[in-house]
Design a protein around this motif. Structure first.
Motif, mmCIF file in Angstrom:
data_model
loop_
_atom_site.group_PDB
_atom_site.id
_atom_site.type_symbol
_atom_site.label_atom_id
_atom_site.label_comp_id
_atom_site.label_asym_id
_atom_site.label_seq_id
_atom_site.Cartn_x
_atom_site.Cartn_y
_atom_site.Cartn_z
ATOM 1 N N TYR A 1 -57.939 0.634 -17.324
ATOM 2 C CA TYR A 1 -58.755 0.573 -16.120
ATOM 3 C C TYR A 1 -59.873 1.622 -16.106
ATOM 4 N N ASP A 2 -59.594 2.796 -16.658
ATOM 5 C CA ASP A 2 -60.619 3.843 -16.681
ATOM 6 C C ASP A 2 -61.797 3.463 -17.572
ATOM 7 N N LEU A 3 -61.552 2.637 -18.573
ATOM 8 C CA LEU A 3 -62.640 2.166 -19.436
ATOM 9 C C LEU A 3 -63.378 0.985 -18.799
ATOM 10 N N ALA A 4 -62.658 0.166 -18.052
ATOM 11 C CA ALA A 4 -63.250 -1.033 -17.455
ATOM 12 C C ALA A 4 -64.188 -0.710 -16.298
ATOM 13 N N GLU A 5 -63.797 0.209 -15.446
ATOM 14 C CA GLU A 5 -64.554 0.441 -14.212
ATOM 15 C C GLU A 5 -66.023 0.800 -14.433
ATOM 16 N N PRO A 6 -66.356 1.744 -15.304
ATOM 17 C CA PRO A 6 -67.789 2.063 -15.466
ATOM 18 C C PRO A 6 -68.600 0.901 -16.040
ATOM 19 N N LEU A 7 -67.960 0.055 -16.828
ATOM 20 C CA LEU A 7 -68.670 -1.105 -17.372
ATOM 21 C C LEU A 7 -68.965 -2.116 -16.270
ATOM 22 N N TYR A 8 -67.976 -2.369 -15.397
ATOM 23 C CA TYR A 8 -68.228 -3.250 -14.253
ATOM 24 C C TYR A 8 -69.337 -2.682 -13.369
ATOM 25 N N LYS A 9 -69.303 -1.383 -13.141
ATOM 26 C CA LYS A 9 -70.321 -0.765 -12.277
ATOM 27 C C LYS A 9 -71.712 -0.886 -12.891
ATOM 28 N N ARG A 10 -71.796 -0.707 -14.195
ATOM 29 C CA ARG A 10 -73.099 -0.852 -14.854
ATOM 30 C C ARG A 10 -73.569 -2.296 -14.795
ATOM 31 N N ASP A 11 -72.652 -3.241 -15.027
ATOM 32 C CA ASP A 11 -73.014 -4.652 -14.922
ATOM 33 C C ASP A 11 -73.476 -4.987 -13.504
ATOM 34 N N LEU A 12 -72.789 -4.443 -12.509
ATOM 35 C CA LEU A 12 -73.180 -4.703 -11.125
ATOM 36 C C LEU A 12 -74.597 -4.188 -10.855
ATOM 37 N N ALA A 13 -74.910 -3.006 -11.340
ATOM 38 C CA ALA A 13 -76.262 -2.462 -11.147
ATOM 39 C C ALA A 13 -77.308 -3.351 -11.810
ATOM 40 N N ILE A 14 -77.005 -3.833 -13.003
ATOM 41 C CA ILE A 14 -77.929 -4.742 -13.693
ATOM 42 C C ILE A 14 -78.091 -6.030 -12.901
ATOM 43 N N GLY A 15 -76.987 -6.623 -12.469
ATOM 44 C CA GLY A 15 -77.041 -7.885 -11.732
ATOM 45 C C GLY A 15 -77.799 -7.767 -10.423
ATOM 46 N N GLU A 16 -77.530 -6.705 -9.682
ATOM 47 C CA GLU A 16 -78.231 -6.526 -8.405
ATOM 48 C C GLU A 16 -79.729 -6.382 -8.618
ATOM 49 N N LYS A 17 -80.114 -5.662 -9.663
ATOM 50 C CA LYS A 17 -81.535 -5.443 -9.931
ATOM 51 C C LYS A 17 -82.209 -6.698 -10.487
ATOM 52 N N ALA A 18 -81.581 -7.339 -11.451
ATOM 53 C CA ALA A 18 -82.218 -8.458 -12.151
ATOM 54 C C ALA A 18 -82.071 -9.790 -11.422
ATOM 55 N N ALA B 1 -73.941 -19.320 -1.879
ATOM 56 C CA ALA B 1 -74.663 -19.846 -3.040
ATOM 57 C C ALA B 1 -74.087 -21.140 -3.582
ATOM 58 N N LEU B 2 -72.768 -21.288 -3.527
ATOM 59 C CA LEU B 2 -72.114 -22.405 -4.212
ATOM 60 C C LEU B 2 -71.390 -23.369 -3.281
ATOM 61 N N GLY B 3 -71.141 -22.945 -2.062
ATOM 62 C CA GLY B 3 -70.444 -23.800 -1.106
ATOM 63 C C GLY B 3 -68.961 -23.489 -1.045
ATOM 64 N N ALA B 4 -68.355 -23.945 0.039
ATOM 65 C CA ALA B 4 -66.952 -23.642 0.308
ATOM 66 C C ALA B 4 -65.990 -24.315 -0.665
ATOM 67 N N GLU B 5 -66.405 -25.410 -1.270
ATOM 68 C CA GLU B 5 -65.504 -26.166 -2.144
ATOM 69 C C GLU B 5 -65.585 -25.771 -3.622
ATOM 70 N N GLY C 1 -80.279 -10.124 -8.084
ATOM 71 C CA GLY C 1 -80.118 -9.986 -6.637
ATOM 72 C C GLY C 1 -78.655 -9.852 -6.268
ATOM 73 N N PRO C 2 -78.384 -9.258 -5.118
ATOM 74 C CA PRO C 2 -77.003 -8.972 -4.723
ATOM 75 C C PRO C 2 -76.164 -10.203 -4.393
ATOM 76 N N ASP C 3 -76.800 -11.324 -4.088
ATOM 77 C CA ASP C 3 -76.052 -12.529 -3.705
ATOM 78 C C ASP C 3 -76.023 -13.602 -4.780
ATOM 79 N N PRO D 1 -79.837 -9.367 -17.872
ATOM 80 C CA PRO D 1 -78.579 -9.957 -17.416
ATOM 81 C C PRO D 1 -77.594 -10.303 -18.540
ATOM 82 N N VAL D 2 -78.089 -10.642 -19.716
ATOM 83 C CA VAL D 2 -77.175 -10.940 -20.832
ATOM 84 C C VAL D 2 -76.406 -9.682 -21.232
ATOM 85 N N VAL D 3 -77.059 -8.534 -21.158
ATOM 86 C CA VAL D 3 -76.380 -7.268 -21.414
ATOM 87 C C VAL D 3 -75.283 -7.072 -20.372
ATOM 88 N N GLY D 4 -75.600 -7.363 -19.127
ATOM 89 C CA GLY D 4 -74.607 -7.261 -18.060
ATOM 90 C C GLY D 4 -73.408 -8.151 -18.307
#
Length: 116
Positions: A30-47, A89-93, A49-51, A11-14
């Motif tokens: 934006y073309d440089l940012a998108e693949p990095l966000y996608k890779r971070d998302l894959a790491i976060g979901e795996k390590a 996870a954090l509440g409405a407020e 969880g999606p929520d 997750p720290v890599v993410g």
């Protein structure tokens, strides 16, 4: 450096990828940012969880990026996902939930404007 020490799926890599993607996005690269966000998302979901709030931050950032790129329908789905995850996870407020609400409203407004 942290990827070598911790492994590609830590997750720290993410977080580092997310920070770099945010820098690129702020510079309009934006073309440089998108693949990095996608890779971070894959790491976060795996390590974590999606929520998990950290995963939701990436989803929120991707919603913002897609909105900047005019990909409003994709942005809307991501913004809804981030908002729901923050609220559960954090509440409405919580400030992240409120920020995601604002992003969601902005995207909905842009879609309404686009669709006339």
């Amino acid at each position: 450096m942290c990827e070598k020490a911790l492994g590609a799926d830590h997750p720290v890599v993410g977080t580092s990828l997310n920070n770099l993607a945010g820098l690129y996005e702020a510079q309009g690269e934006y073309d440089l940012a998108e693949p990095l966000y996608k890779r971070d998302l894959a790491i976060g979901e795996k390590a974590l969880g999606p929520d998990h709030p950290n995963t939701a931050i990436t989803v929120w950032n991707m919603a913002d990026l897609f909105a900047h790129r005019g990909r409003l329908d994709e942005a809307l789905g991501l913004a809804k996902r981030a908002h729901a995850a923050f609220e559960r996870a954090l509440g409405a407020e919580h400030p992240h939930t409120a920020g995601a609400s604002q992003t969601l409203a902005n995207i909905q407004g842009a879609i309404a404007e686009r669709d006339g």
